[in-house]
Design an enzyme around this catalytic site. Structure first.
Site, short mmCIF file in Angstrom:
data_model
loop_
_atom_site.label_atom_id
_atom_site.label_comp_id
_atom_site.label_asym_id
_atom_site.label_seq_id
_atom_site.Cartn_x
_atom_site.Cartn_y
_atom_site.Cartn_z
N GLY A 366 0.84 -1.20 0.00
CA GLY A 366 0.00 0.00 0.00
C GLY A 366 0.87 1.24 0.00
O GLY A 366 0.58 2.23 -0.68
N TRP A 369 2.35 1.67 -3.39
CA TRP A 369 1.34 2.14 -4.35
C TRP A 369 1.38 3.66 -4.44
O TRP A 369 1.19 4.24 -5.51
CB TRP A 369 -0.05 1.68 -3.91
CG TRP A 369 -1.17 2.22 -4.75
CD1 TRP A 369 -1.69 1.65 -5.87
CD2 TRP A 369 -1.90 3.45 -4.55
NE1 TRP A 369 -2.69 2.44 -6.39
CE2 TRP A 369 -2.84 3.55 -5.60
CE3 TRP A 369 -1.85 4.46 -3.60
CZ2 TRP A 369 -3.72 4.62 -5.71
CZ3 TRP A 369 -2.72 5.53 -3.72
CH2 TRP A 369 -3.64 5.60 -4.77
N HIS A 370 1.65 4.32 -3.30
CA HIS A 370 1.63 5.78 -3.29
C HIS A 370 2.75 6.39 -4.11
O HIS A 370 2.63 7.51 -4.60
CB HIS A 370 1.69 6.31 -1.86
CG HIS A 370 0.40 6.18 -1.14
ND1 HIS A 370 0.03 5.03 -0.50
CD2 HIS A 370 -0.63 7.05 -0.99
CE1 HIS A 370 -1.17 5.20 0.03
NE2 HIS A 370 -1.60 6.40 -0.26
N GLY A 371 3.84 5.71 -4.22
CA GLY A 371 4.91 6.30 -5.01
C GLY A 371 6.20 5.54 -4.89
O GLY A 371 6.37 4.69 -4.00
N PHE A 522 0.04 10.49 -7.28
CA PHE A 522 0.03 9.04 -7.07
C PHE A 522 -0.69 8.35 -8.20
O PHE A 522 -0.91 7.20 -8.21
CB PHE A 522 -0.59 8.68 -5.73
CG PHE A 522 0.03 9.43 -4.57
CD1 PHE A 522 1.41 9.63 -4.54
CD2 PHE A 522 -0.72 9.96 -3.56
CE1 PHE A 522 2.01 10.32 -3.50
CE2 PHE A 522 -0.14 10.66 -2.51
CZ PHE A 522 1.23 10.84 -2.48
#
Lengths: 522, 295
Positions: A366, A369-371, A522
């Site tokens: 997770g 996923w943001h960066g 993102f």
């Protein structure tokens, strides 16, 4: 095109009358073209990516529907995953992976030289990729039927209100809503408008007013006092919340105006009493996606899988190699040994350990996923650790509170405060450009040097920020107890007054400079 | 029909509330003792006019009045840019008798601050000149203020006006001593440059405005002094182009610039790298008095 821009106002002023004057296929085509225009406003070249993802998942869906052959179905799903995640990996993570690999080889004494590409990150790629993937996975597991109408499917992937920063809406929730024409509805318009105004207040008045103070803190933390930095971190927690939930509110409100119902993406997350609750209130559409398509397939809280071991060992290995902290290897080995011993104690212990592992893997991915940065992964790690610690120490904490016989209000306040400040601690890593700055912020706060309000620079911004946060919390608290939108539907006096107050607040407190939304990156 | 009435009611309420709110806030701004409120309500007659950005706030008025026995008015503000200051000075000379002296800290000529300019919407109703500048530099902010009167008060400028509603702003100056972290970090700071041409499309925008501002004062017989206010000694050494900056200003204006950048050496005289505190300001003002910059 961003919501808080003149361009969008013009776009929506043209789009809405056309939308309600068209019906059936023509309306769908308008939605699709409008969405592509909205997205192409950033860079028309990105349209090719979204179109490719759409075409692939559309055809994979059709093929999945045609065959019952399990190997062929697996191959189709695999192809869709590889292409979708391939795009994401290339555009979002290529530079990060190459740099990390280089660093890893450096750790082994090699001096490699790779070509790195300057790749522009297409806006919202993580959101529409996940939305598209959820469709294919659901069709594969036969949870939903295939969508044969290409225009409808393409509109589902690219629907402009939630295209670039969510909420990530599942096909099962969204596609059926295309089945019938939506005519103009007064109640929907009121509810939608209210939510849009509330979203604008959060974004333009709260988030954008807090942003300059936060930027200052994280640019040169060594120059500020302990109190100044603490306020900076608290402000960031509200900036990111209002920025992101503000976008979600505008998106959901716009969809409601157009006749669609999207699920909530935020439910007053800072009122959470534990970390599991926090993740059912923060970015709900992503946490739900990760739960259903990652955590549960990994085994959830019932068991483990190859994936659980694979990801845990991969993250451990990479952490040791990339940081060069070889002593970490010993700690990890001890942890693995302890986990192995603990799991042999019985089925319940084994299940617990799997739950911890799956929680950690989900949060790490997770974070990723943001960066493409270690900071996001570390942020994910912290939240994974919070969830595990909560499972381990939660019962002890509850017993302690019972023993203290503190009133329920105090118990709740303590729990909310603890979750909030732990979340703020994790936000420091999320916001800081690198680990060095994050450490400077933490050390600066912990030093307690200048832990008084007089040491704060730019007190006017602080007072304004404090006032806005106060207004926000007050309204959220009222809304938490009884949803205000229901009142706006029932009582026209309340509706007119509340809309006017929101407009005044936006005019009086808003920051108007077409500031982009944080989650666009993102 | 009923629905249309409710929409109409919303528009009327929003508009009326906006105008009423704007009117109430205007009354507060006019009552305020904030410097620009005084400027636009005929309460700023002075013998010495002081001009600068946040570094100009060290022209500590109570002390100057004490050592000179003259009345002062300080137009300085955090992040002030010279184009905005030119307009304020022109307004001052239009509304008041010319002061004896105008002292300008020229290091304010290093930026264009359109955001601050927009913030002066609060006072745009009092000055066509200011309104024109906001339209020129602030983009849609000028139109915003025409559309919504509440929006005129959506700025830090208004918040300060409210803050100084019942108290003087002459005392506005840092009252802290530079913190230990900053002192320790000073040596590691990167080289710093004063950018006289921040707007690459018009390289002479800032000096032209400075020259015009000086010309207005001189035309009214005011003696103009240009100075560079003190920096924290270690920081002053990090400024790479201070000498060339000074020469450029002198060439442009034809006036001498007195360089006091390294004149205060006591650590306890600074609030941070670029600003003296009250103690340091007193030391500096004594020096200005001794050198005849202050009469």
């Amino acid at each position: 095109m961003i919501f808080n821009s003149i361009a969008f106002l013009v776009f929506i002023a043209v789009f809405l009358p056309l939308y309600f004057n068209l019906k059936g296929k023509a309306r769908l085509i308008l939605c699709l073209l409008g969405s592509y225009f909205f997205y192409g406003w950033w860079d028309w070249r990105f349209l090719s990516l979204i179109l490719t993802s759409t075409l692939i998942d559309y055809f994979v869906g059709l093929q999945l529907d045609k065959t019952d052959h399990s190997i062929k179905r697996k191959q189709l799903l695999f192809a869709s995953m590889v292409i979708n995640l391939g795009f994401l990996a290339f555009f979002k993570y290529y530079g990060f992976f190459v740099e990390s690999f280089q660093q890893m080889l450096l750790g082994f004494g090699l001096e490699p030289s790779f070509h790195t590409l300057k790749i522009i990150l297409p806006v919202g790629i993580s959101f529409y990729t996940f939305q598209s993937m959820s469709y294919t996975i659901d069709v594969y597991y036969r949870k939903i039927g295939v969508e044969k109408d290409f225009i409808r499917f393409a509109t589902f992937i690219s629907f402009f209100p939630q295209l670039v920063a969510g909420p990530i809406v599942r096909a099962s929730e969204f596609l059926p809503q295309f089945q019938k024409d939506r005519s103009f509805n007064w109640d929907r318009t009121i509810a939608g408008t209210g939510q849009i105004l509330w979203g604008f207040f959060k974004k333009v008045a709260v988030a954008d007013s807090l942003a300059p103070f936060v930027d200052q803190c994280f640019a040169a933390p060594e120059t500020f006092s302990s109190m100044h930095l603490l306020i900076g971190v608290i402000f960031y927690s509200f900036q990111i919340y209002c920025d992101f939930s503000g976008y979600s509110d505008i998106a959901i409100g716009l969809a409601r105006l157009l006749g669609f119902d999207f699920p909530d993406n935020f439910r007053t997350p800072y009122f959470s009493k534990n970390f599991s609750e926090f993740w059912t209130r923060w970015h709900i559409s992503l946490s739900g996606w990760l739960r259903d398509y990652l955590y549960i397939p990994l085994g959830g809280n019932r068991g483990g899988s190859f994936g659980s071991y694979f990801f845990i060992l991969l993250f451990m290995g990479l952490t040791v190699v990339l940081t060069g902290w070889w002593w970490l290897a010993i700690i990890f080995l001890l942890l693995i040994a302890y986990a192995g011993w603990y799991m042999r104690r019985g089925a319940a212990e084994k299940r617990k350990m799997y739950t911890y592992m799956n929680n950690m893997v989900t949060m790490l991915l997770g974070g990723l996923w943001h960066g493409a940065s270690y900071a996001f992964i570390f942020w994910g790690f912290l939240h994974g650790a919070y969830l595990i610690i909560q499972r381990l120490l939660g019962p002890i904490w509850n017993k302690m509170l019972d023993a203290l016989r503190a009133p329920i209000f105090i118990q709740n306040a303590l729990a909310v405060g603890m979750v909030y400040f732990a979340t703020c601690f994790a936000w420091i890593y999320f916001r800081a450009p690198d680990f060095g700055i994050a450490s400077d912020v933490i050390n600066g706060i912990a030093s307690l040097e200048g832990f008084n309000f007089s040491s704060v620079i730019n007190k006017f911004v602080v007072l304004k920020g404090g006032l806005l946060i106060g207004i926000l919390l007050l309204i959220e608290l009222i809304n938490f107890r009884s949803p205000l939108y229901k009142m706006t539907l029932k009582n026209p006096y309340f509706r007119v007054a509340s809309f006017a107050i929101l407009l005044w607040l936006i005019a009086f407190f808003g920051t108007f400079g077409s500031n982009s939304f944080i989650y666009f990156q993102f | 029909m009923k629905k249309l009435i409710w929409i109409f009611a919303l528009i009327v309420l929003t508009f009326t509330g906006d105008r009423l709110g704007g009117w109430v806030l205007k009354q507060q701004v006019e009552k305020s003792q904030f410097r620009y409120s005084r400027l636009y309500t005929q309460r700023a007659q002075a013998d010495i006019l002081l001009v600068g950005n946040s570094r100009g706030l060290i022209f500590y008025e109570p002390y100057i009045e004490e050592i000179t026995g003259l009345k002062t008015f300080n137009l300085s503000y955090n992040g002030m840019s010279i184009d905005l200051m030119r307009n304020l000075v022109e307004d001052y000379f239009e509304k008041y008798d010319a002061p004896q002296r105008m002292i300008v800290d020229v290091t304010m000529c290093d930026r264009i601050n359109d955001q601050l300019t927009s913030g002066f919407n609060t006072y745009s109703a009092y000055s066509e000149r200011l309104q024109k500048l906001i339209f020129e530099r602030g983009g849609n902010m000028g139109y915003g203020a025409q559309f919504s009167h509440l929006f005129r008060y959506n700025s830090e400028i208004f918040q300060r006006a409210l803050f100084y509603l019942n108290k003087t702003d002459k005392d506005w100056l840092l009252d802290r001593v530079i913190n230990k972290n900053m002192v320790a970090e000073a040596g590691n700071l990167e080289a710093y440059t004063i950018d006289l041409e921040p707007d690459s499309t018009d390289l002479e925008y800032l000096p032209v405005n400075l020259k015009a501002m000086i010309a207005v004062a001189q035309a009214k017989g005011t003696e103009v002094h240009l100075v560079i206010n003190p920096y924290y000694p270690v920081f002053a050494k990090k400024i790479e182009n201070l000498e060339s900056f000074k020469t450029k200003i002198e060439t442009f204006t034809g006036l001498q610039v007195k360089d006091y950048s390294s004149s205060i050496l006591e650590e306890k005289g600074f609030g941070d790298y670029q600003h003296l505190n009250k103690y340091g300001a007193r030391l500096y003002l004594d020096q200005l008095k001794k050198d005849g910059i202050l009469p």
